[in-house]
Design a protein around this motif. Structure first.
Motif, PDB file in Angstrom:
ATOM      1  N   ALA A  75       0.804  -1.217   0.000  1.00 31.78           N
ATOM      2  CA  ALA A  75       0.000   0.000   0.000  1.00 31.78           C
ATOM      3  C   ALA A  75       0.845   1.280   0.000  1.00 31.78           C
ATOM      4  O   ALA A  75       0.789   2.073  -0.939  1.00 31.78           O
ATOM      5  CB  ALA A  75      -0.957  -0.020   1.200  1.00 31.78           C
ATOM      6  N   GLY A 188      -3.140  -5.545   0.854  1.00 28.85           N
ATOM      7  CA  GLY A 188      -2.650  -4.258   0.361  1.00 28.85           C
ATOM      8  C   GLY A 188      -3.682  -3.558  -0.498  1.00 28.85           C
ATOM      9  O   GLY A 188      -3.898  -2.337  -0.388  1.00 28.85           O
ATOM     10  N   LEU A 192      -5.677   0.041   0.144  1.00 33.06           N
ATOM     11  CA  LEU A 192      -5.690   1.109  -0.859  1.00 33.06           C
ATOM     12  C   LEU A 192      -7.104   1.485  -1.300  1.00 33.06           C
ATOM     13  O   LEU A 192      -7.311   2.584  -1.838  1.00 33.06           O
ATOM     14  CB  LEU A 192      -4.884   0.679  -2.088  1.00 33.06           C
ATOM     15  CG  LEU A 192      -3.366   0.657  -1.919  1.00 33.06           C
ATOM     16  CD1 LEU A 192      -2.713  -0.161  -3.023  1.00 33.06           C
ATOM     17  CD2 LEU A 192      -2.823   2.091  -1.926  1.00 33.06           C
TER      18      LEU A 192
END
Length: 230
Positions: A75, A188, A192
């Protein structure tokens, strides 16, 4: 075969600087980062042929370790990487990212107590010297590199993040690596997602082309999914 796969992975990863820079003409940075790892996660899931390996992963790796690796190595890393290419050129970014092996060696020496001989120390010094030259030599270019110093600092932050991530990931070396990579990529992408939603709310989502989506798929499937899998 392994050497050929490594060469292909290096070529594909090297191309991500240019592909990311071009694709961000149509996709904002955080949204591109989310789409890239959402696609990569789907690709890795296909390679694993289902969820069984992920389910077994819970026995050898805690969720919080996965979340930490996902935040640092996916991220925050990808967000900084993309913004570095917003403000700096692709060539500047590639040159600075080449210092990664030196930073990983330093992180391993500091955190894992790995020994650095004189040859490695000289290589690290030369790498850092080269990075300083690239940072100081960057020139602003409207559109291509509007703020090269900021871009350079962001790219150097990705190098530091990757160095720390690489050392931290060694503690997960005992686990199923394909399952670990999928879990990190998926978490991740989830981290995001809200950032991408806010970005699109503020900036909106402009017109996109087939070439732009092709860039997104390339980054997700080849530069992330396949490169991470092999």
């Amino acid at each position: 075969m392994a050497f050929a796969a490594l060469v292909v992975a290096m070529v594909v990863w090297g191309s991500t600087f240019v592909v990311t820079k071009v694709t961000m003409q149509e996709f904002p940075p955080l949204t591109l980062a989310f789409l890239r790892f959402a696609i990569a996660s789907a690709c890795l899931l296909v390679f694993m042929r289902g969820w069984q390996r992920v389910a077994r992963l819970r026995q050898s790796l805690s969720f919080w370790r996965v979340a930490l690796l996902a935040a640092s190595g996916i991220a925050v890393f990808t967000a900084a990487f993309n913004y570095a290419l917003v403000y700096g050129s692709a060539s500047q970014g590639a040159l600075l990212y080449a210092t990664t092996p030196a930073v990983v060696a330093v992180c391993a020496a500091l955190l894992l107590k790995e020994r650095l001989d004189r040859r490695r120390m000289l290589g690290i010094a030369l790498s850092i010297g080269g990075a300083v030259i690239v940072v100081l030599g960057g020139q602003a270019s409207l559109g291509n590199a509007p703020a090269p110093l900021l871009g350079a600092l962001l790219m150097l932050s990705t190098v530091l993040l990757w160095g720390a991530y690489t050392v931290a990931a060694k503690r997960a070396a005992h686990a199923d690596q394909l399952a670990v990579t999928f879990a990190i990529s998926a978490v991740g992408a989830l981290i995001l997602l809200p950032a991408s939603a806010i970005e699109l709310t503020v900036r909106g989502f402009g017109a996109t082309s087939g070439a732009g989506w092709l860039g997104v798929v390339y980054l997700g499937v080849f530069a992330s999914g396949l490169c991470f899998a092999f």
